[in-house]
Design an enzyme around this catalytic site. Structure first.
Site, PDB file in Angstrom:
ATOM      1  N   SER A 145       0.868  -1.191   0.000  1.00  0.00           N
ATOM      2  CA  SER A 145       0.000   0.000   0.000  1.00  0.00           C
ATOM      3  C   SER A 145       0.889   1.220   0.000  1.00  0.00           C
ATOM      4  O   SER A 145       1.985   1.205   0.585  1.00  0.00           O
ATOM      5  CB  SER A 145      -0.873   0.016   1.253  1.00  0.00           C
ATOM      6  OG  SER A 145      -1.496   1.280   1.377  1.00  0.00           O
ATOM      7  N   TYR A 168      -1.037  -1.192  10.397  1.00  0.00           N
ATOM      8  CA  TYR A 168      -1.193  -1.499   8.963  1.00  0.00           C
ATOM      9  C   TYR A 168      -0.041  -0.907   8.162  1.00  0.00           C
ATOM     10  O   TYR A 168       0.594  -1.599   7.358  1.00  0.00           O
ATOM     11  CB  TYR A 168      -2.529  -0.939   8.470  1.00  0.00           C
ATOM     12  CG  TYR A 168      -2.802  -1.168   6.991  1.00  0.00           C
ATOM     13  CD1 TYR A 168      -3.242  -2.406   6.543  1.00  0.00           C
ATOM     14  CD2 TYR A 168      -2.621  -0.142   6.061  1.00  0.00           C
ATOM     15  CE1 TYR A 168      -3.501  -2.619   5.190  1.00  0.00           C
ATOM     16  CE2 TYR A 168      -2.882  -0.344   4.706  1.00  0.00           C
ATOM     17  CZ  TYR A 168      -3.324  -1.588   4.281  1.00  0.00           C
ATOM     18  OH  TYR A 168      -3.570  -1.801   2.938  1.00  0.00           O
TER      19      TYR A 168
HETATM   20  P1  NAP Z   1     -10.816  -6.992   1.192  1.00  0.00           P
HETATM   21  O1  NAP Z   1     -11.913  -6.756   0.217  1.00  0.00           O
HETATM   22  O2  NAP Z   1     -11.038  -6.732   2.645  1.00  0.00           O
HETATM   23  O3  NAP Z   1     -10.303  -8.486   0.941  1.00  0.00           O
HETATM   24  C1  NAP Z   1      -9.290  -9.024   1.740  1.00  0.00           C
HETATM   25  C2  NAP Z   1      -9.036 -10.436   1.289  1.00  0.00           C
HETATM   26  O4  NAP Z   1      -7.990 -10.964   2.126  1.00  0.00           O
HETATM   27  C3  NAP Z   1     -10.267 -11.333   1.471  1.00  0.00           C
HETATM   28  O5  NAP Z   1     -10.290 -12.306   0.472  1.00  0.00           O
HETATM   29  C4  NAP Z   1      -9.997 -11.954   2.830  1.00  0.00           C
HETATM   30  O6  NAP Z   1     -10.664 -13.185   3.022  1.00  0.00           O
HETATM   31  C5  NAP Z   1      -8.490 -12.163   2.707  1.00  0.00           C
HETATM   32  N1  NAP Z   1      -7.898 -12.424   3.997  1.00  0.00           N
HETATM   33  C6  NAP Z   1      -7.886 -11.647   5.107  1.00  0.00           C
HETATM   34  N2  NAP Z   1      -7.298 -12.295   6.116  1.00  0.00           N
HETATM   35  C7  NAP Z   1      -6.933 -13.519   5.642  1.00  0.00           C
HETATM   36  C8  NAP Z   1      -6.319 -14.655   6.196  1.00  0.00           C
HETATM   37  N3  NAP Z   1      -5.977 -14.725   7.487  1.00  0.00           N
HETATM   38  N4  NAP Z   1      -6.094 -15.728   5.405  1.00  0.00           N
HETATM   39  C9  NAP Z   1      -6.468 -15.730   4.100  1.00  0.00           C
HETATM   40  N5  NAP Z   1      -7.087 -14.686   3.526  1.00  0.00           N
HETATM   41  C10 NAP Z   1      -7.313 -13.602   4.295  1.00  0.00           C
HETATM   42  O7  NAP Z   1      -9.522  -6.134   0.856  1.00  0.00           O
HETATM   43  P2  NAP Z   1      -8.942  -5.545  -0.510  1.00  0.00           P
HETATM   44  O8  NAP Z   1      -9.194  -4.075  -0.473  1.00  0.00           O
HETATM   45  O9  NAP Z   1      -9.343  -6.345  -1.659  1.00  0.00           O
HETATM   46  O10 NAP Z   1      -7.381  -5.724  -0.208  1.00  0.00           O
HETATM   47  C11 NAP Z   1      -6.552  -6.644  -0.910  1.00  0.00           C
HETATM   48  C12 NAP Z   1      -5.108  -6.202  -0.682  1.00  0.00           C
HETATM   49  O11 NAP Z   1      -4.937  -4.875  -1.206  1.00  0.00           O
HETATM   50  C13 NAP Z   1      -4.702  -6.127   0.802  1.00  0.00           C
HETATM   51  O12 NAP Z   1      -3.395  -6.636   0.959  1.00  0.00           O
HETATM   52  C14 NAP Z   1      -4.725  -4.638   1.106  1.00  0.00           C
HETATM   53  O13 NAP Z   1      -3.867  -4.279   2.139  1.00  0.00           O
HETATM   54  C15 NAP Z   1      -4.297  -4.058  -0.243  1.00  0.00           C
HETATM   55  N6  NAP Z   1      -4.699  -2.654  -0.444  1.00  0.00           N
HETATM   56  C16 NAP Z   1      -6.006  -2.318  -0.502  1.00  0.00           C
HETATM   57  C17 NAP Z   1      -6.350  -0.979  -0.699  1.00  0.00           C
HETATM   58  C18 NAP Z   1      -7.791  -0.528  -0.787  1.00  0.00           C
HETATM   59  O14 NAP Z   1      -8.027   0.702  -0.883  1.00  0.00           O
HETATM   60  N7  NAP Z   1      -8.765  -1.408  -0.780  1.00  0.00           N
HETATM   61  C19 NAP Z   1      -5.346  -0.003  -0.839  1.00  0.00           C
HETATM   62  C20 NAP Z   1      -4.021  -0.410  -0.783  1.00  0.00           C
HETATM   63  C21 NAP Z   1      -3.693  -1.737  -0.588  1.00  0.00           C
HETATM   64  P3  NAP Z   1     -12.109 -13.261   3.770  1.00  0.00           P
HETATM   65  O15 NAP Z   1     -13.148 -12.930   2.714  1.00  0.00           O
HETATM   66  O16 NAP Z   1     -12.198 -14.662   4.257  1.00  0.00           O
HETATM   67  O17 NAP Z   1     -12.107 -12.245   4.871  1.00  0.00           O
END
Ligand code: NAP
Length: 245
Positions: A145, A168
């Site tokens: 991020s 985070y």
């Molecule tokens: P999200 O919609 O909350 O999805 C998170 C995913 O990670 C879900 O599939 C969740 O599974 C899985 N997960 C969480 N804990 C886990 C565990 N212990 N074991 C296996 N899977 C696990 O988040 P997202 O926004 O798509 O984020 C994806 C990545 O992008 C993350 O690394 C995040 O830090 C990064 N990111 C996101 C943003 C943003 O604005 N959204 C910005 C920068 C970086 P469950 O469905 O089972 O919970």
């Protein structure tokens, strides 16, 4: 062993940015394996992918259960014999407003965040590296991020200055360190490793006020997963832009 074109493994592939990444890699010709910790959510995502014409399957992967690393490896090894792309996408943010500051964040939140966002990524990557080395052009994408950028956090007038969720942010800074160190170790191999900032995206993690839609969120991860041999190794990117560490 089946005749495979290219295989990609995406953690946290059951929703959000991970699911979109799986969809786009699949549509560009990869066989996609998504990791999900909840089998019913994994199955629902799989049906969505297959409906979109993607050749996909789901395996159990839980970042908090180290034994699932070995079962993922066994599955990939037996079915495909190698791994072309690893997208370390699963991640969490666990900071309630009052618990976000460096001076007050409780240790359990710090540990839980690092467990998923850093330690699990290092462990899984170490486990799967032998399979990535067997691929002609292995690619590792660490989904980080911009909030992990120490350069931007410490810059005067930085647009991310206010977003100081310590656990985070520090977990993503440490993940970036993993990218730099591993990339250096791998520089004489066919495997490349880079960090991706997907953008601020409307997901459960990003929240409803994020400006980017999920449909646009996979561009950076897909680009880094499909880099040509002369592409970068050990960088930090948002789309085509290099970000400061
Ligand atoms: P999200 O919609 O909350 O999805 C998170 C995913 O990670 C879900 O599939 C969740 O599974 C899985 N997960 C969480 N804990 C886990 C565990 N212990 N074991 C296996 N899977 C696990 O988040 P997202 O926004 O798509 O984020 C994806 C990545 O992008 C993350 O690394 C995040 O830090 C990064 N990111 C996101 C943003 C943003 O604005 N959204 C910005 C920068 C970086 P469950 O469905 O089972 O919970």
């Amino acid at each position: 062993m089946a005749d495979v074109k290219k295989v990609a493994f995406v953690t946290g592939g059951n929703r959000g940015i991970g699911l979109q990444t799986a969809r786009e890699l699949g549509q560009s010709g990869f066989e996609v394996v998504i990791g999900a910790r909840d089998p019913s959510k994994g199955q629902a995502a799989l049906e969505e992918l297959r409906a979109a014409g993607v050749k996909a399957e789901v395996v159990l992967y839980d970042a908090r259960r180290p034994e699932t690393d070995a079962s993922v490896k066994k599955h990939l090894e037996e079915k495909y014999g190698r791994l072309d792309v690893l997208v370390n996408n699963a991640g969490l943010i666990r900071e309630e407003l009052l618990a976000r500051n460096a001076s007050t964040v409780p240790e359990d939140i710090l540990r839980e965040t690092f467990e998923t966002n850093l330690f699990a990524v290092v462990r899984l990557t170490q486990t799967l590296l032998p399979l990535l080395k067997k691929a002609p052009a292995g690619r590792i994408v660490n989904v980080s991020s911009i909030l992990g950028s120490l350069g931007l956090h410490s810059a005067e007038g930085s647009p991310i200055a206010a977003a100081k969720a310590f656990a985070y942010n520090a977990s993503k800074s440490a993940l970036n360190a993993f990218t730099v160190h591993l990339a250096d170790e791998l520089k004489d191999t066919h495997v490349k490793v880079n960090s991706a900032h997907p953008g601020w995206v409307k997901t459960e993690l990003g929240g409803p006020h994020a400006p980017m839609d999920v449909a646009d969120s996979a561009r950076t991860s897909v680009r880094l997963a499909t880099l040509a041999a002369d592409g970068p190794n050990g960088g930090f990117f948002h789309e085509n832009d290099r970000l400061p560490w």
